[in-house]
Design an enzyme around this catalytic site. Structure first.
Site, PDB file in Angstrom:
ATOM      1  N   LYS A   1      -1.222  -3.677  -3.681  1.00  0.00           N
ATOM      2  CA  LYS A   1      -2.196  -4.229  -4.834  1.00  0.00           C
ATOM      3  C   LYS A   1      -2.276  -3.644  -5.956  1.00  0.00           C
ATOM      4  O   LYS A   1      -1.926  -2.223  -5.900  1.00  0.00           O
ATOM      5  CB  LYS A   1      -3.459  -4.151  -3.921  1.00  0.00           C
TER       6      LYS A   1
ATOM      7  N   SER B   1     -10.665  -9.879  -3.513  1.00  0.00           N
ATOM      8  CA  SER B   1      -9.740  -9.792  -4.604  1.00  0.00           C
ATOM      9  C   SER B   1      -8.366  -9.331  -4.474  1.00  0.00           C
ATOM     10  O   SER B   1      -7.547  -9.380  -5.098  1.00  0.00           O
ATOM     11  CB  SER B   1     -10.288  -8.618  -5.629  1.00  0.00           C
TER      12      SER B   1
ATOM     13  N   SER C   1     -12.806  -7.893   0.305  1.00  0.00           N
ATOM     14  CA  SER C   1     -11.682  -8.087  -0.644  1.00  0.00           C
ATOM     15  C   SER C   1     -10.383  -8.003   0.148  1.00  0.00           C
ATOM     16  O   SER C   1      -9.219  -8.550  -0.343  1.00  0.00           O
ATOM     17  CB  SER C   1     -11.737  -7.311  -1.824  1.00  0.00           C
TER      18      SER C   1
END
Lengths: 98, 473
Positions: free
Chosen positions: B76, B151, B175
């Site tokens: 990420k 996310s 997330s």
């Protein structure tokens, strides 16, 4: 607190504290959005919380100490400065403060 | 069948492939799907190929190799890495070159794993759909008209598309788990503090947790085994870890498992409820006891979360000031304007909402009513979990009340978007390990995720149960 409504003034005050120069239009949108969110979280008012202490850290750690010695992280001053928008003489440059 | 770490290692070992080939293939695959799904923000092609060549050379020379030598992965884009920029999907960090790497990346690289690209996310990990990215939304590989969750949506999509066998993510309120649920992948949020957060862009320090998304339980356990454990650079890491998180290394007795009643209400999509009940049935068939348990405080978790977390965000994001790094408004004439304009231009709408809520609930006159009240409610929630875990070894429920929603469906109503986190935030606020396991699909073929929640530090137990459930599917 039960009748608290978020006003444009509240949004402007928070934005000033948070140093975000929100526009007039943004402030209007944020006012209704923040009002809805604060309205939702206010449900906690109904909880009976007398005598209960708050929790800020969940695994029970406190005051984690280590030896007071410099640890070399391998990060150079040059590598840090290359990300600064402005620098001069190996220092970060800022607009005049005083 | 999706590619696993074990199959890649076998192919590398037998000479059927090389690390260079694997990295090139993964990058080509990413390039092919990028336009359709917007999985990644940037690639680390040159550095990845250089590392791959080194692994191949070491293998040819008979040198000792790491546990993941030559295995490509993605991170990420809120993990600080060399080889490309680290943006957190935020305009204010556009072009940021990390001067050091996060501990998780360092530990994986020490084992020969190769980071090929940075995955898309909601800017600063603020969101539940990956629609809040400065680089545009990621699409769900199962249905491109739908969100992948967030996310860590880019990480989930990368694994679901089989570009890489694993992708690192972060989970502050769901997330990792929610995108895993929406994409049919495995999502691991370990115990708070199990994995070092050094070098990961901070969101809410009292719940931020590093974890991984994969297609199989063993792959997830391999990665957690490598990245878990104390780090002198992150004083919130736990001093102890389990000897092994591999299911094969941990024997599992008969467990008493609680199905959380509050997570099975009529508000939950019926097919999701049914999928969870099916999983409960499988666990019973495996000899475990599963019974309904009520944890009334979980109903307050989302309200606690959206006070405590924005408060921490407002503090953590104060560092983006247009001075030290990142976007700096060129038209600013004074120091105050540098702050104000840079932050106005550099943050997404959702970043601003959270910063302002946080600032408001911490401000003089409101602190006790909101922030302190929330942290007291948090104690009540934690106490209820503790009491429940005196009787139960593990808890069950859905990850999300629905399967993946459509792009744009919740973007006009922030509060509605927040409700997507309603079943994941309680574990976050309490520091509990919680996994999302693929558990069937609804009538539109959209994946459903089962959430298993354990006691703090019971990650190894969750892995063992997850493996049983994987085999039962």
């Amino acid at each position: 607190m039960a009748d608290t409504k978020i006003s444009i003034k509240d949004v402007r005050y928070a934005a000033a504290l948070a140093k975000i120069a929100v526009s007039e239009d943004e402030a209007v949108t944020l006012q209704s959005e923040l009002d809805a969110i604060i309205g939702y979280v206010k449900q906690l008012d109904a909880l009976e919380t007398n005598g209960i202490t708050p929790t800020y850290q969940v695994t029970g750690l406190s005051n984690v100490m280590r030896d007071d010695k410099v640890i070399e992280y391998g990060v150079s001053q040059a590598a840090l400065l290359q990300n600064a928008p402005q620098s001069q003489d190996n220092q970060i440059k800022v607009p005049k403060v005083l | 069948m999706k590619t696993t770490i074990a199959t890649l290692l076998a192919d590398l070992g037998s000479g059927r492939t090389t690390a260079v080939k694997l990295v090139e293939e993964a990058l080509r695959h990413l390039e092919e799907v990028q336009a359709a799904y917007n999985v990644s923000i940037s690639t680390a092609r040159e550095r990845a190929l250089e590392q791959a060549r080194q692994v191949d050379e070491d293998r040819a020379a008979g040198k000792p190799l790491g546990l993941l030598a030559g295995v490509p992965f993605m991170a990420k884009d809120n993990f600080l890495t060399f080889g490309t920029t680290t943006t957190a999907a935020a305009k204010i960090l556009e072009g940021f070159n990390a001067p050091y790497q996060s501990t998780a990346i360092e530990r994986l690289e020490a084992q020969g794993a190769i980071m090929i690209a940075k995955a898309n996310l909601d800017a600063f990990a603020h969101g539940s759909s990956t629609e809040n990215s400065y680089y545009g939304p990621t699409k769900n590989p199962v249905d491109a008209a739908r969100v992948p969750g967030g996310s860590s949506g880019g990480s989930a999509a990368a694994v679901a598309l089989d570009i890489v066998p694993f992708a690192l993510g972060t989970d502050t309120g769901g997330s990792i788990r929610q995108p895993a649920s929406f994409t049919g992948t495995v999502g691991i949020k370990p115990t708070y503090g199990l994995v070092s957060r050094y070098g990961v862009v901070a969101m809410a320090s009292s719940t931020d947790t590093i974890g991984v998304l994969t297609n199989t339980i063993d792959d997830a356990a391999v990665v957690i085994n490598i990245i878990a454990g104390p780090d002198e650079r992150d004083s919130t890491t736990l001093d102890q870890r389990s000897a092994s998180y591999m299911p094969a290394d941990n024997t599992l007795g008969k467990l008493k498992i609680g199905l959380v009643k509050e997570y099975m209400s009529d508000d939950v999509q019926p097919e999701v409820r049914q999928a969870i009940l099916n999983r409960a049935g499988q666990l019973r068939n495996l000899g475990h006891t599963v019974e309904e348990v009520s944890i009334p405080s979980v109903a307050t978790a989302l309200a606690i979360y959206y006070i405590a977390v924005p408060a921490e965000i407002s503090s953590n994001l104060s560092r983006y000031d247009g001075i030290k790094y990142g976007l700096s408004a060129s038209e600013a004439a004074s120091l105050d304007e540098v702050y104000g304009l840079s932050r106005d231009q550099g943050f997404m709408a959702e970043n601003k909402r959270r910063i302002l809520i946080g600032t408001y609930v911490l401000s003089s006159g409101y602190y006790d009513a909101y922030y302190r009240k929330a942290q007291i409610a948090r104690t009540m929630l934690i106490n209820e979990f503790k009491k429940t875990f005196e009787q139960y070894d593990m808890l069950l429920g859905p990850v999300s009340p629905t399967t993946a929603f459509k792009l744009g469906e919740n973007t006009d109503d922030p509060l509605k978007m927040y409700l997507a986190d309603i079943m994941t935030v309680a574990a976050s606020l309490s520091g509990l390990p919680a996994f999302s396991l693929p558990s069937g699909a609804d009538s539109q073929n959209l994946p459903i995720g089962l959430q298993i929640i354990g006691k703090q530090r019971d990650d190894a137990l969750l892995f063992a149960v997850a493996k049983q459930l994987e085999e039962a599917e």
